[in-house]
Scaffold this motif. Structure first.
Motif, mmCIF file in Angstrom:
data_model
loop_
_atom_site.group_PDB
_atom_site.id
_atom_site.type_symbol
_atom_site.label_atom_id
_atom_site.label_comp_id
_atom_site.label_asym_id
_atom_site.label_seq_id
_atom_site.Cartn_x
_atom_site.Cartn_y
_atom_site.Cartn_z
ATOM 1 N N VAL A 6 87.748 7.467 52.638
ATOM 2 C CA VAL A 6 88.406 7.869 53.886
ATOM 3 C C VAL A 6 89.812 8.352 53.576
ATOM 4 O O VAL A 6 90.551 7.696 52.829
ATOM 5 N N ARG B 290 83.939 13.414 60.296
ATOM 6 C CA ARG B 290 83.108 13.286 59.113
ATOM 7 C C ARG B 290 83.063 14.624 58.383
ATOM 8 O O ARG B 290 82.896 15.669 59.012
ATOM 9 N N ALA C 280 87.371 13.327 50.722
ATOM 10 C CA ALA C 280 86.953 12.313 51.684
ATOM 11 C C ALA C 280 85.575 12.541 52.287
ATOM 12 O O ALA C 280 85.136 13.669 52.489
ATOM 13 N N ASP C 281 84.910 11.419 52.603
ATOM 14 C CA ASP C 281 83.721 11.441 53.447
ATOM 15 C C ASP C 281 84.108 11.533 54.922
ATOM 16 O O ASP C 281 83.380 12.104 55.728
ATOM 17 N N ARG C 282 85.255 10.952 55.266
ATOM 18 C CA ARG C 282 85.803 11.014 56.627
ATOM 19 C C ARG C 282 87.294 11.272 56.532
ATOM 20 O O ARG C 282 87.957 10.774 55.619
ATOM 21 N N GLU D 191 83.044 7.599 42.836
ATOM 22 C CA GLU D 191 81.590 7.745 42.893
ATOM 23 C C GLU D 191 80.913 6.777 41.930
ATOM 24 O O GLU D 191 79.881 6.172 42.242
ATOM 25 N N GLU E 180 82.574 4.088 51.097
ATOM 26 C CA GLU E 180 83.031 5.260 51.842
ATOM 27 C C GLU E 180 84.451 5.640 51.421
ATOM 28 O O GLU E 180 85.297 4.776 51.224
ATOM 29 N N LEU F 162 74.181 3.666 57.350
ATOM 30 C CA LEU F 162 75.289 3.565 56.419
ATOM 31 C C LEU F 162 75.328 2.173 55.798
ATOM 32 O O LEU F 162 74.638 1.254 56.225
ATOM 33 N N ARG G 48 79.179 18.324 47.557
ATOM 34 C CA ARG G 48 79.989 18.024 46.367
ATOM 35 C C ARG G 48 79.301 18.583 45.121
ATOM 36 O O ARG G 48 78.069 18.664 45.084
ATOM 37 N N ASP H 272 81.110 16.850 55.888
ATOM 38 C CA ASP H 272 79.769 17.002 55.321
ATOM 39 C C ASP H 272 79.687 18.130 54.298
ATOM 40 O O ASP H 272 78.591 18.642 54.042
ATOM 41 N N ARG I 234 83.366 19.692 45.371
ATOM 42 C CA ARG I 234 84.004 20.569 46.335
ATOM 43 C C ARG I 234 85.091 21.413 45.685
ATOM 44 O O ARG I 234 85.733 21.010 44.723
#
Length: 254
Positions: free
Chosen positions: A53, A223, A207-209, A187, A51, A20, A228, A225, A230
């Protein structure tokens, strides 16, 4: 104590995070009391550069308190937090100054070249609002006002973007549009992003997390997964939604 340190100097949080980006936000043993009650109780947190979150939790669980500490608007009673110097906050209310035009609101507090009209208009163009640069805040719709607030955050080129329920006051259709906009902007710009939300679907879409705050600490760190772009629905989305709602004490099928 809030320490502000350039994130490039930090090592990665752990061996498991070796692939990461470097850590952009780190908090250790954060504690904050209100009326003798610990709202944050030895909380640890890390967010990597770029990231996204999402932070969930019941009302009063300390979500906004944590965001305010990371924003430098509040201080913990104990513990430390490190954040990038370039950080901005978008609140639920746009907080535009009525006596200034939209573009002047966007560059409010900036000096020199950063405060030029062309910089403001460029930021407004990214959120689809350049045609309202000379408008007064009172003439904006709720969605337009929040777009202006987002442009004000982006023009500062933040490395940390903090979002405190920014879409909660919007109607359902405008909220969907704003969710898609923030996803594309994050992004494109790549800041570490923390959004406080009560909406599990919103967390899963963006979110990624997903973190869940309970009893003053991070109780769930999941997390996400999903591919995208979404959309709500589908077996994987629904399974995550059910799990997170259960963690929030909401029975299946609600």
């Amino acid at each position: 104590m809030l320490n502000v340190v350039a994130p490039q100097s930090w090592r990665k949080a752990s061996a498991s995070a070796a692939t990461l980006a470097p850590v952009s936000v780190r908090a250790e043993r954060l504690t904050r009391h209100f009326g003798g009650r610990p709202v944050l109780d030895g909380l640890d947190l890390s967010i990597h550069a770029g990231e996204f979150v999402a932070l969930l939790g019941a009302s009063g669980s300390g979500k906004t308190t944590l965001l305010r500490i990371l924003a430098g608007l509040d201080a913990p009673d104990h513990g430390e937090a490190w954040t990038p110097r370039a950080r901005t906050v978008v609140f639920q209310e746009p907080r535009l100054i009525p006596s200034r035009t939209v573009w002047r609101n966007v560059v409010l507090g900036l000096d020199g070249a950063a405060a030029r009209r062309d910089r403001a208009v460029a930021a407004l163009a990214e959120v689809g609002l350049s045609h309202r640069a000379d408008a007064w805040p009172a003439t904006l719709s709720g969605g337009e006002a929040q777009r202006a607030a987002l442009a004000r955050a982006l023009v500062r080129e933040p490395r940390l973007l903090l979002l405190d329920e920014p879409f909660a006051a919007l109607d359902a259709l405008t909220r969907i549009k704003m969710q898609r906009l923030i996803a594309s902007l994050c992004e494109a710009h790549g800041p570490a992003t923390l959004i406080v939300t009560h909406d599990v679907d919103e967390a899963l879409l963006l979110a990624d997390r997903v973190l869940l705050l309970r009893d003053g600490a991070i109780a769930v760190d999941r997390r996400i997964d999903l591919p995208r772009p979404r959309r709500t629905g589908g077996a994987a989305f629904d399974a995550l939604r059910t799990d997170l709602l259960a963690e929030l004490g909401v029975a299946a099928g609600v």
